[in-house]
Design a protein around this motif. Structure first.
Motif, PDB file in Angstrom:
ATOM      1  N   TYR A  33       0.831  -1.198   0.000  1.00 46.64           N
ATOM      2  CA  TYR A  33       0.000   0.000   0.000  1.00 46.64           C
ATOM      3  C   TYR A  33       0.863   1.245   0.000  1.00 46.64           C
ATOM      4  O   TYR A  33       2.091   1.176   0.163  1.00 46.64           O
ATOM      5  CB  TYR A  33      -0.927   0.009   1.225  1.00 46.64           C
ATOM      6  N   ARG A  52       7.109   4.822  -4.944  1.00 49.53           N
ATOM      7  CA  ARG A  52       7.396   3.842  -3.887  1.00 49.53           C
ATOM      8  C   ARG A  52       6.412   2.675  -3.948  1.00 49.53           C
ATOM      9  O   ARG A  52       6.780   1.513  -3.734  1.00 49.53           O
ATOM     10  CB  ARG A  52       7.353   4.504  -2.509  1.00 49.53           C
ATOM     11  N   LYS A 145       6.441  -1.750   1.889  1.00 48.10           N
ATOM     12  CA  LYS A 145       5.236  -1.225   2.554  1.00 48.10           C
ATOM     13  C   LYS A 145       4.092  -2.235   2.393  1.00 48.10           C
ATOM     14  O   LYS A 145       3.132  -2.013   1.645  1.00 48.10           O
ATOM     15  CB  LYS A 145       4.879   0.154   1.964  1.00 48.10           C
ATOM     16  N   GLU A 177      12.452   2.463  13.825  1.00 45.05           N
ATOM     17  CA  GLU A 177      11.504   3.501  13.409  1.00 45.05           C
ATOM     18  C   GLU A 177      10.304   3.415  14.340  1.00 45.05           C
ATOM     19  O   GLU A 177      10.372   2.759  15.379  1.00 45.05           O
ATOM     20  CB  GLU A 177      11.107   3.307  11.942  1.00 45.05           C
ATOM     21  N   HIS A 180       4.166   3.843  12.793  1.00 47.67           N
ATOM     22  CA  HIS A 180       3.726   4.322  11.473  1.00 47.67           C
ATOM     23  C   HIS A 180       4.419   5.618  11.088  1.00 47.67           C
ATOM     24  O   HIS A 180       3.838   6.488  10.421  1.00 47.67           O
ATOM     25  CB  HIS A 180       2.197   4.447  11.399  1.00 47.67           C
ATOM     26  N   ILE A 204       9.091   8.874   2.820  1.00 50.46           N
ATOM     27  CA  ILE A 204       9.225   9.998   1.888  1.00 50.46           C
ATOM     28  C   ILE A 204       9.453  11.288   2.669  1.00 50.46           C
ATOM     29  O   ILE A 204      10.265  12.131   2.282  1.00 50.46           O
ATOM     30  CB  ILE A 204       7.987  10.027   0.974  1.00 50.46           C
ATOM     31  N   THR A 205       8.799  11.418   3.805  1.00 46.49           N
ATOM     32  CA  THR A 205       8.967  12.622   4.620  1.00 46.49           C
ATOM     33  C   THR A 205      10.356  12.651   5.271  1.00 46.49           C
ATOM     34  O   THR A 205      10.938  13.720   5.451  1.00 46.49           O
ATOM     35  CB  THR A 205       7.864  12.677   5.695  1.00 46.49           C
ATOM     36  N   ALA A 241       3.831  11.110   6.399  1.00 46.16           N
ATOM     37  CA  ALA A 241       2.982  11.937   5.532  1.00 46.16           C
ATOM     38  C   ALA A 241       2.040  12.797   6.365  1.00 46.16           C
ATOM     39  O   ALA A 241       1.788  13.946   6.030  1.00 46.16           O
ATOM     40  CB  ALA A 241       2.200  11.032   4.590  1.00 46.16           C
TER      41      ALA A 241
HETATM   42  N1  PDD Z   1       2.844   5.286   7.467  1.00 43.47           N
HETATM   43  N2  PDD Z   1       7.528   3.948   8.826  1.00 43.47           N
HETATM   44  C1  PDD Z   1       6.368   3.258   8.835  1.00 43.47           C
HETATM   45  C2  PDD Z   1       6.366   1.907   9.464  1.00 43.47           C
HETATM   46  C3  PDD Z   1       5.218   3.814   8.250  1.00 43.47           C
HETATM   47  O1  PDD Z   1       4.071   3.102   8.246  1.00 43.47           O
HETATM   48  C4  PDD Z   1       5.267   5.112   7.686  1.00 43.47           C
HETATM   49  C5  PDD Z   1       4.071   5.742   7.038  1.00 43.47           C
HETATM   50  C6  PDD Z   1       6.482   5.803   7.715  1.00 43.47           C
HETATM   51  C7  PDD Z   1       6.638   7.191   7.131  1.00 43.47           C
HETATM   52  O2  PDD Z   1       6.620   7.153   5.720  1.00 43.47           O
HETATM   53  P1  PDD Z   1       6.165   8.439   4.870  1.00 43.47           P
HETATM   54  O3  PDD Z   1       7.010   9.575   5.337  1.00 43.47           O
HETATM   55  O4  PDD Z   1       6.452   8.061   3.481  1.00 43.47           O
HETATM   56  O5  PDD Z   1       4.687   8.668   5.162  1.00 43.47           O
HETATM   57  C8  PDD Z   1       7.593   5.189   8.279  1.00 43.47           C
HETATM   58  C9  PDD Z   1       1.636   5.679   6.762  1.00 43.47           C
HETATM   59  C10 PDD Z   1       1.347   7.129   6.867  1.00 43.47           C
HETATM   60  C11 PDD Z   1       0.485   4.784   7.177  1.00 43.47           C
HETATM   61  O6  PDD Z   1       0.739   3.604   7.379  1.00 43.47           O
HETATM   62  O7  PDD Z   1      -0.659   5.254   7.240  1.00 43.47           O
END
Ligand code: PDD
Length: 282
Positions: A33, A52, A145, A177, A180, A204-205, A241
């Motif tokens: 996803y 991604r 992901k 990490e 989420h 990405i952030t 995000a």
């Molecule tokens: N989660 N690490 C994990 C385990 C995540 O699930 C996420 C994002 C991130 C940050 O990734 P990005 O900067 O690309 O959003 C890091 C999303 C928001 C979610 O599962 O809803």
């Protein structure tokens, strides 16, 4: 519409969508996803999230039935149909529909695309997060992901029950990490963030945060750091995000951070400025 769901060509309110029981998401979470936010009906960082997403699908041998630009067009068409200008945009692809069997179904079975859009706004960067620490018992493919999020869900619930905002994972002493989001620290004017290996999602952030540091001559050290270094950091930054760039004030009830407010403010300002700029109606 209040919200909008999509499944393999059918649209409807999310609550009314019906999904076949044999979609391999149901038995195995066999899919990947991606997710981001929209403001003013404009999706933030769509190109990067779609890139991604395709890469995640490729890593587990799922083939999309549409191209990147077709997916972007579909998402852009859907955001217009949802009333709220601020939205959470989520999409996933699963390996297809077949009777339960662990190994892949016939290769000519098409993958299934799911999309859901609901009202949602990014977090207020003036708030500070409280975290709990949780041993990282996830598997060794955290860079993909995937839909398999059980340890993340359990850790997130533990944080919620503790009155906290996020759970930070660690493998032994090493910080990976959050449930989420990604986590980085500032120590002695250097940004320290875990390297992009199989233990973390390439957020990405997080990538943007590194760019903002480069733009402002803040050195970046992408090497693993420990729980002890986390607790004694000058600032701790959560990125995702939805969180963009949020500071942490407490971990397991211990006050943390708050010792490099100028760097923090600079990075938060860069993050919110980019978000506002990129989601402005042109
Ligand atoms: N989660 N690490 C994990 C385990 C995540 O699930 C996420 C994002 C991130 C940050 O990734 P990005 O900067 O690309 O959003 C890091 C999303 C928001 C979610 O599962 O809803």
């Amino acid at each position: 519409m209040e919200n909008l769901g999509y499944y393999c060509g059918s649209y409807g309110l999310i609550e009314e969508m019906k999904i076949p029981m044999n979609d391999r998401a149901c038995y195995f979470g066999d899919g990947v996803y991606d997710a981001t936010y929209a403001a003013n009906h404009i999706i933030y960082d769509l190109d990067e999230h779609v890139d991604r997403f395709f890469h995640s699908a490729e890593m587990i041998n799922i083939t999309l039935k549409l191209t990147k630009s077709e997916l972007k067009n579909l998402l852009n068409e859907m955001v217009i149909k949802v009333d709220s200008p601020d939205q959470f945009i989520y999409w996933q692809v699963t390996r297809g529909t077949a009777l339960r069997n662990h190994s892949f179904p016939d290769s000519d079975i098409p993958s299934n695309l799911w999309i859901m859009i609901k009202p949602g706004t990014i977090k207020d960067l003036n708030q500070k997060f409280k975290l709990i620490t949780v041993e990282d018992t996830r598997y060794l493919h955290c860079n993909i992901k995937t839909l398999n999020l059980l340890p993340n869900v359990i850790a997130s619930q533990k944080a919620f029950e503790a009155g906290c905002d996020e759970a930070v994972f660690h493998r032994g002493e090493r910080v990976t990490e959050c449930s989420h989001s990604n986590i980085s620290i500032i120590k002695n004017n250097v940004l320290r963030t875990a390297p992009l290996d199989n233990l973390i999602l390439p957020g990405i952030t997080r990538g943007h945060l590194i760019h903002f540091c480069h733009d402002n001559n803040i050195p970046v050290d992408e090497s693993p750091y420990t729980l002890d270094e986390l607790i004694h950091a000058d600032e701790i930054i959560i990125t995702s995000a939805g969180a963009l760039c949020i500071a942490v004030s407490e971990i397991d009830g211990i006050p943390v951070g708050g010792k490099a407010p100028d760097i923090l403010n600079l990075l938060q300002h860069a993050a919110i400025t980019k978000f506002i700029h990129d989601t402005q109606i042109k």
